[in-house]
Scaffold this active site. Structure first.
Site, PDB file in Angstrom:
ATOM      1  N   GLY A   1      45.613  62.058 -25.402  1.00  0.00           N
ATOM      2  CA  GLY A   1      47.067  62.093 -25.401  1.00  0.00           C
ATOM      3  C   GLY A   1      47.675  60.814 -25.931  1.00  0.00           C
ATOM      4  O   GLY A   1      48.740  60.810 -26.535  1.00  0.00           O
ATOM      5  N   PHE A   2      46.981  59.725 -25.727  1.00  0.00           N
ATOM      6  CA  PHE A   2      47.494  58.436 -26.182  1.00  0.00           C
ATOM      7  C   PHE A   2      47.447  58.366 -27.702  1.00  0.00           C
ATOM      8  O   PHE A   2      48.287  57.735 -28.333  1.00  0.00           O
ATOM      9  CB  PHE A   2      46.619  57.340 -25.575  1.00  0.00           C
ATOM     10  CG  PHE A   2      47.024  55.932 -25.932  1.00  0.00           C
ATOM     11  CD1 PHE A   2      47.896  55.242 -25.119  1.00  0.00           C
ATOM     12  CD2 PHE A   2      46.528  55.309 -27.053  1.00  0.00           C
ATOM     13  CE1 PHE A   2      48.273  53.950 -25.427  1.00  0.00           C
ATOM     14  CE2 PHE A   2      46.895  54.015 -27.372  1.00  0.00           C
ATOM     15  CZ  PHE A   2      47.770  53.338 -26.559  1.00  0.00           C
ATOM     16  N   GLY A   3      46.457  59.016 -28.277  1.00  0.00           N
ATOM     17  CA  GLY A   3      46.293  58.960 -29.718  1.00  0.00           C
ATOM     18  C   GLY A   3      44.819  59.020 -30.061  1.00  0.00           C
ATOM     19  O   GLY A   3      44.006  59.408 -29.233  1.00  0.00           O
TER      20      GLY A   3
ATOM     21  N   VAL B   1      39.798  61.615 -29.464  1.00  0.00           N
ATOM     22  CA  VAL B   1      41.238  61.849 -29.444  1.00  0.00           C
ATOM     23  C   VAL B   1      41.694  62.062 -28.015  1.00  0.00           C
ATOM     24  O   VAL B   1      40.939  62.547 -27.177  1.00  0.00           O
ATOM     25  CB  VAL B   1      41.669  63.081 -30.265  1.00  0.00           C
ATOM     26  CG1 VAL B   1      41.550  62.827 -31.734  1.00  0.00           C
ATOM     27  CG2 VAL B   1      40.890  64.300 -29.841  1.00  0.00           C
TER      28      VAL B   1
ATOM     29  N   ASP C   1      39.072  55.019 -12.072  1.00  0.00           N
ATOM     30  CA  ASP C   1      38.435  56.104 -12.820  1.00  0.00           C
ATOM     31  C   ASP C   1      37.001  55.732 -13.163  1.00  0.00           C
ATOM     32  O   ASP C   1      36.595  55.814 -14.308  1.00  0.00           O
ATOM     33  CB  ASP C   1      39.249  56.413 -14.075  1.00  0.00           C
ATOM     34  CG  ASP C   1      38.921  57.796 -14.637  1.00  0.00           C
ATOM     35  OD1 ASP C   1      38.256  58.572 -13.929  1.00  0.00           O
ATOM     36  OD2 ASP C   1      39.320  58.082 -15.779  1.00  0.00           O
TER      37      ASP C   1
END
Ligand code: NAG
Ligand code: NAG
Ligand code: NAG
Ligand code: NAG
Ligand code: NAG
Ligand code: NAG
Ligand code: NAG
Length: 815
Positions: free
Chosen positions: A525-527, A523, A639
C-alpha cells in the site's frame, strides 16, 4: 536487628497496600486555594468548599491597580454565587500560589460580565478583553464575554513542576481584565497517565505529563448533572442529551450508584460512581437486525488535539462474557469487540480508556463517538457508554487558546503546526500487522535479467499496506525539554542533523533504471520496493511511496530523522531518502539473502544448520533488545515475524520494518476481527488482543513464535493442518508438555542438535509464549538463553552429546 528491619519493611509494604486507592477515596488536596474575587465575604458552597474573599486572599495577588465590584445576589440567575462579584484589573495583575507538592493541579476560572453600575460605572465588563497565562501556558487569549447574561466557567489541568505558580491577567491595550473566582487545587497523580492510544495513526502517544489540558466536555452519559457535591475533585459532569444524535436509537439505563465497583488501582477519583451508574444503551436491543449506531457529536476547535476518556461499566448484562460492542471515534474503529467482562473484570465494574485525537483525526470541527453491538453474540446485541471526557491539549507553543505561546512564539502555517505536533507526539511509525491470511506485500519473483544471485528469493523489505493497518505500529516520543516540555522550536527544523543521505531523484532513477518494472521486488500500500545499484556499486533497496499514500511529507521527514538515528548491526539500516518533487522515497541497505522464513520452508532453499539458525535468532534478539532498551523511550516493533528478519550475504540477521509504516485513515481490518479467529493470529500476543495494550512483551510473544518456526520449519499458522496443529505455538507447547517435542522438530535437525541445547532453546521459546506479558521474559533474558543454548550446542556437538547421554545411561544403569 536485621530481621527487625525486614519486618519493618514488610510492615511498611503491607501498610502501603492497605492505603492504596480504595473504591471510595476521599481526596484531600495538598494545595487548595479557593477565591471568591471581589467579594467582601466568604462563601460556603453546598459541597462544603469555602471560597475566601479577596481581602483574605490578597496576599496571593500582586496588582497595582484594581477594583472590587459586586452585584446583589438577587439580581441574576447565575449558577453560583461566585459569579456575583469580580475583581477588575486595569493593568497586568498576577495571582501567585505556592505549591506544597508538584504534580497535577486544577486551575478553575469564573467569569460573568454583570452590570457594574451599582458600585462603579466606569467598567462595562462585556467590553473587557484580556489574556490569562501561567509562566508556561496560555490559558486564554484576547478573551471576552460579550453576553451580559452569560457566566463562563473554565477548567484547566496542569502538571506544575515548580514550587510556585503564577496566573497572570493581562488586559489588552486600552481594555481591562476581571475575574469572578479562581480555584487552584491539587489533583491526584494517577488522574492522567503519561500515555494513551493515539487514534490516527494508531500508536501509543507518550508525554501527556508535559501537556496542559482544558476541559471541553465532561458528560455523565444517560444521567443527570453531577456537581462538586457528588465529586470529590470538584468536577462538573453534564448530561449528554444535547450531543446525542438519534435519541430514538438509544435508551437510558441506571442502577443504584452503590452497586458500582472499582477495580484494584482505580477509585471514584477517576469518576464518581454516579457516572458509572447511568448509561445510554442501544435501543431495541432485542431486534438485532435493525440496530444502528448510537452517536454523540461534540463540536471542537479542530486546530487543537484532544485527550478523550471514555468511561464504561457494564450495568446491563446478566452474566459475564455476554456483551461485545464496537466503539468508533470520528468514524474510526477505536475499540473493537470490547468485552467489559475481560477488561473490567466483572459486571458493574468500572473501566475507562484514553485516546489522543490529533489534528489528523479531526477533519470536521467535531468529535463523534459511536457505539454499536459487535456481531459476536447474536443473543445480546447491545452496547453502552457511561461517560465522556474531552480535554483540549496545549499545542506545541504551549497554548490552549490561539496560536501564540507565552513568550509570543507563534505557530507557523497549519502544515507546520501539524509537524510540530508530530514532533511532540508521534515520531516513529512502525510496520504493519497483517491480519490472518492477509500478506502485507505481494512479492514478485526477482526478474532473472536484473540480478543473478541464486539464493535470491523474493528479497523483501516489507512494505506496509494500507489495507491491513489496524494494528499498525507507531512509537511516540516527546522531544523538546523546555520547562514544562513546551517547545516552540520542536520539530521546526526537521532537516539537518542525522538525516542520513539525501539522494536526488535523478540519482535514484539511474540506480533503479527509472524505476523499471523489472526492478520491482515488492509492492504494498505504501508503494513499490525496487532493487537498485548506486554509482559506486552499492546495492540498495528503494521504497517509493505511491502518490496516493496517506503519509504526509512532513511526517515522512520527521520519521526519517528518528529512523536514521537507530543504528544497530542487527537492524536494517536506512541509508538515505529523497523528497524531491513531493516524492517520498527511502533507501535501505540491500539484504541479499532475503527473509529468514524463505530459508526455513516453502522456497526449497538449502537447509540452515542448527548453529546458523541459532545465530540468526540471537542476532534478531539483539536487534529487538536494542529497540526495546537502546533508546530513552524504548521502541516496540509490533510486527516481529520470520518475514521481517532479513539476512545479508553472510546470513547476518537484521530486523526490518521497524519504521515508517504509514497507516490509512481508518482501520478496516478491525471490522472483520471476531472472537472465532482470535486464536489464529499466529504471531499476535493474545494479551494485546484482549486488553489492546501493547508492550514490549508483545514482541517477546511474537519472537517465541519465530523461535518455534526456526525449530520446526513450518509456518506459525498452517490452516491446512489438523485443528490442534494449526497454531504452531500451541501445538509445540502441547507436544513439549508431553515430552514429544522431538517429534515435531525439523527432520533435518534430528540427530544434529545437542539435546541440552534443544531443551534450553525450547524452554526459551515456551517462556516467550506465556499467556500474560508479565510472565514472559525480557528480550535480554531471551537473548541470554539463546546464547546459552548455542554454548551448549558448541560444547556438546551432537555426536558427542549422544555419547554423553549413553554414558549417563550406563552410569545410571550401574547404580
Ligand atoms: C444592564 O445594563 C443595561 C444597560 O444599562 C440594561 O439594559 C440591562 O437591563 C442591565 N442588565 C441587568 C441584568 O440589570
Ligand atoms: C456595555 O457594552 C455593551 C456593548 O459591548 C453595550 O451593549 C451595553 O449597553 C453596555 N452597558 C452599559 C451599562 O453601558
Ligand atoms: C509532571 O511532569 C514531570 C516532568 O515532566 C514528571 O516527572 C512528573 O512525573 C509529572 N507528574 C505527574 C503527576 O504526572
Ligand atoms: C436520560 O436521562 C436524563 C437524565 O435523567 C434525561 O435528561 C434524558 O432525557 C434521558 N434520555 C433519554 C434518551 O431517555
Ligand atoms: C448526589 O449524592 C446524593 C447522595 O449522596 C444523591 O442523593 C444524589 O442523587 C446524587 N446526585 C447525583 C446527580 O447523582
Ligand atoms: C428483550 O426481550 C425480553 C423478552 O422478550 C424482555 O424481557 C426485555 O425487556 C427486552 N429488552 C429490551 C431492551 O427491549
Ligand atoms: C457505525 O459507525 C461506524 C463508523 O462511523 C460505521 O463504520 C458503521 O458502519 C456504523 N454501523 C452502523 C450499523 O451503521
Amino acid at each position: 536487628m536485621k530481621s527487625w528491619d525486614l519486618f519493618f519493611l514488610h510492615f511498611l509494604i503491607c501498610l502501603s497496600i492497605v492505603t492504596s486507592p480504595k473504591s471510595s477515596a476521599m481526596f484531600l488536596p495538598k494545595d487548595s486555594y479557593l477565591i471568591n474575587s471581589g467579594a467582601t465575604t466568604t462563601i460556603n458552597m453546598p459541597d462544603n468548599r469555602v471560597f475566601k474573599n479577596d481581602p483574605q486572599a490578597a496576599s496571593f495577588l500582586d496588582s497595582a491597580f484594581d477594583n472590587l465590584a459586586s452585584v446583589p445576589r438577587t439580581s441574576y440567575g447565575v449558577p453560583s454565587p461566585i459569579y456575583l462579584s469580580a475583581r477588575i484589573f486595569t493593568e497586568d495583575a498576577t495571582y501567585s500560589f505556592p505549591l506544597s507538592r508538584p504534580g497535577w493541579h486544577w486551575i478553575r476560572l469564573y467569569f460573568h460580565p454583570f452590570n457594574v453600575t451599582a458600585t462603579n460605572d466606569e467598567y462595562n465588563l462585556t467590553q473587557a478583553q484580556f489574556s490569562v497565562k501561567t509562566d508556561d501556558v496560555v490559558l486564554l487569549h484576547s478573551f471576552t464575554v460579550s453576553d451580559r447574561w452569560e457566566s463562563v466557567f473554565k477548567e484547566y489541568l496542569l502538571n506544575v513542576t515548580t514550587d510556585r505558580i503564577s496566573i497572570h491577567f493581562n488586559p489588552l491595550k486600552d481594555s481591562f481584565a476581571y475575574v469572578n473566582g479562581i480555584e487552584f487545587v491539587s489533583a491526584p497523580d494517577f488522574l492522567i497517565s503519561n500515555t494513551a492510544m493515539n487514534l490516527a495513526p494508531v500508536s501509543e502517544f507518550s508525554g501527556l505529563q508535559e501537556i496542559a489540558f482544558q476541559t471541553v466536555y465532561r458528560l455523565n452519559v444517560g444521567g443527570g448533572r453531577i456537581t462538586p457535591f457528588n465529586d470529590t475533585l470538584g468536577r462538573f459532569w453534564d448530561n449528554d442529551e444535547k450531543y446525542i444524535v438519534s435519541k430514538s436509537a438509544s435508551q437510558n439505563v441506571t442502577i443504584p450508584a452503590s452497586y458500582v465497583k472499582y477495580p484494584e488501582g482505580s477509585s471514584d477519583l477517576i469518576a464518581p460512581n454516579w457516572v458509572y451508574a447511568s448509561a445510554i444503551q442501544t435501543a431495541n436491543a432485542n431486534v438485532s437486525q435493525s440496530i444502528l449506531n448510537v452517536t454523540w457529536n461534540m463540536p471542537v476547535d479542530s486546530s487543537f488535539s484532544y485527550l478523550m476518556r471514555l468511561h464504561f461499566c457494564d450495568i446491563i448484562s446478566k452474566s459475564l462474557n455476554d456483551l461485545y460492542f464496537n466503539v468508533y471515534v470520528n468514524g474510526r474503529m477505536a475499540i473493537s469487540g470490547l468485552d467489559l467482562s475481560v477488561v473490567a473484570d466483572g459486571l458493574s465494574t468500572t473501566y475507562y480508556k484514553d485516546f489522543v485525537l490529533s489534528t489528523t483525526s479531526i477533519d470536521s470541527d467535531r468529535i463523534t463517538v459511536q457505539i454499536s453491538p459487535a456481531n459476536y453474540n447474536p443473543d445480546n446485541m447491545n452496547a453502552l457508554l457511561n461517560g465522556i471526557e474531552i480535554l483540549k491539549m496545549s499545542n506545541s507553543v504551549g497554548s490552549l487558546d490561539g496560536e501564540f505561546g507565552v513568550d509570543g512564539a507563534m505557530l507557523l502555517a497549519v502544515s507546520v503546526k501539524k509537524k510540530a505536533f508530530v514532533a511532540l507526539g508521534i515520531i516513529l511509525m512502525f510496520g504493519v500487522f497483517a491480519g490472518i491470511g492477509v500478506m502485507v506485500v505481494r512479492w514478485y519473483r526477482r526478474p532473472k535479467d536484473w540480478e543473478n544471485h541464486n539464493s535470491f528469493s523474493g528479497w523483501l523489505l516489507p512494505v506496509n499496506n494500507n489495507h491491513s493497518t489496524f494494528m499498525s505500529k507507531t512509537k511516540s516520543t516527546v522531544s523538546g525539554s523546555q520547562p514544562n516540555g513546551f517547545s516552540a522550536s520542536t520539530g521546526m527544523s526537521v532537516y539537518g542533523s542525522g538525516l542520513g543521505q539525501s539522494y536526488t531523484l535523478a540519482e535514484l532513477k539511474v540506480a533503479t533504471k527509472s524505476f523499471d518494472e523489472k526492478a520491482v521486488i515488492g509492492v504494498g500500500g505504501f508503494g513499490n520496493v525496487y532493487v537498485g545499484k548506486l554509482e559506486d556499486g552499492t546495492k540498495i533497496a528503494v521504497k517509493r511511496a505511491n502518490p496516493h499514500s496517506e503519509q504526509g511529507l512532513l511526517e515522512f521527514q520527521t520519521e526519517i530523522q528518528m529512523l536514521s538515528k537507530l543504528r544497530h548491526r542487527h537492524l536494517v539500516s536506512l541509508i538515505g531518502y529523497c523528497d524531491e518533487n513531493q516524492e517520498m522515497i527511502l533507501v535501505y541497505e540491500f539484504m541479499s539473502n532475503g527473509p529468514f522464513r524463505d530459508h526455513l520452508y516453502g522456497k526449497g532453499l538449502p537447509k540452515l544448520s542448527w548453529k546458523q539458525r541459532l545465530d540468526i535468532c540471537i542476532g534478531s534478539a539483539r536487534g529487538l533488545h536494542y529497540l526495546h532498551t537502546g533508546t530513552a523511550q524504548g521502541i516496540i516493533h509490533r510486527d516481529v515475524k520470520t518475514t521481517n528478519i532479513l539476512l545479508d550475504e553472510k546470513l547476518v540477521a537484521k530486523v526490518a520494518d521497524f519504521g515508517l509504516s504509514k497507516d490509512g485513515p481508518s482501520m478496516p481490518g478491525v471490522g472483520h476481527v471476531s472472537t472465532a479467529v482470535k486464536g489464529s493470529f499466529g504471531y499476535l500476543d493474545p494479551e494485546y488482543f484482549r486488553r489492546q495494550q501493547l508492550t514490549d512483551k508483545s514482541d517477546v510473544y511474537s519472537f517465541g513464535m519465530v523461535l518455534f518456526e526456526a525449530l520446526c520449519a513450518r509456518p506459525a499458522l498452517d490452516t491446512s493442518k489438523q485443528r490442534e496443529q494449526v497454531n504452531l505455538g500451541e501445538w509445540a507447547m502441547k507436544m513439549k508438555k508431553k515430552g514429544m517435542l522431538s517429534k515435531i522438530i525439523d527432520p533435518f535437525l534430528v540427530g544434529k542438535v545437542a539435546d541440552s541445547s534443544l531443551k534450553k532453546f525450547a524452554e526459551a521459546a515456551e517462556k516467550c509464549l506465556a499467556e500474560y506479558g508479565v510472565d514472559r521474559p525480557s528480550m535480554g533474558d531471551v537473548l541470554w538463553n539463546l546464547e546459552y543454548s548455542l554454548q551448549l550446542h558448541e560444547a556438546n556437538p551432537p555426536d558427542l552429546a549422544a555419547n554423553v547421554e549413553e554414558k549417563e545411561a550406563e552410569i545410571n544403569s550401574c547404580e
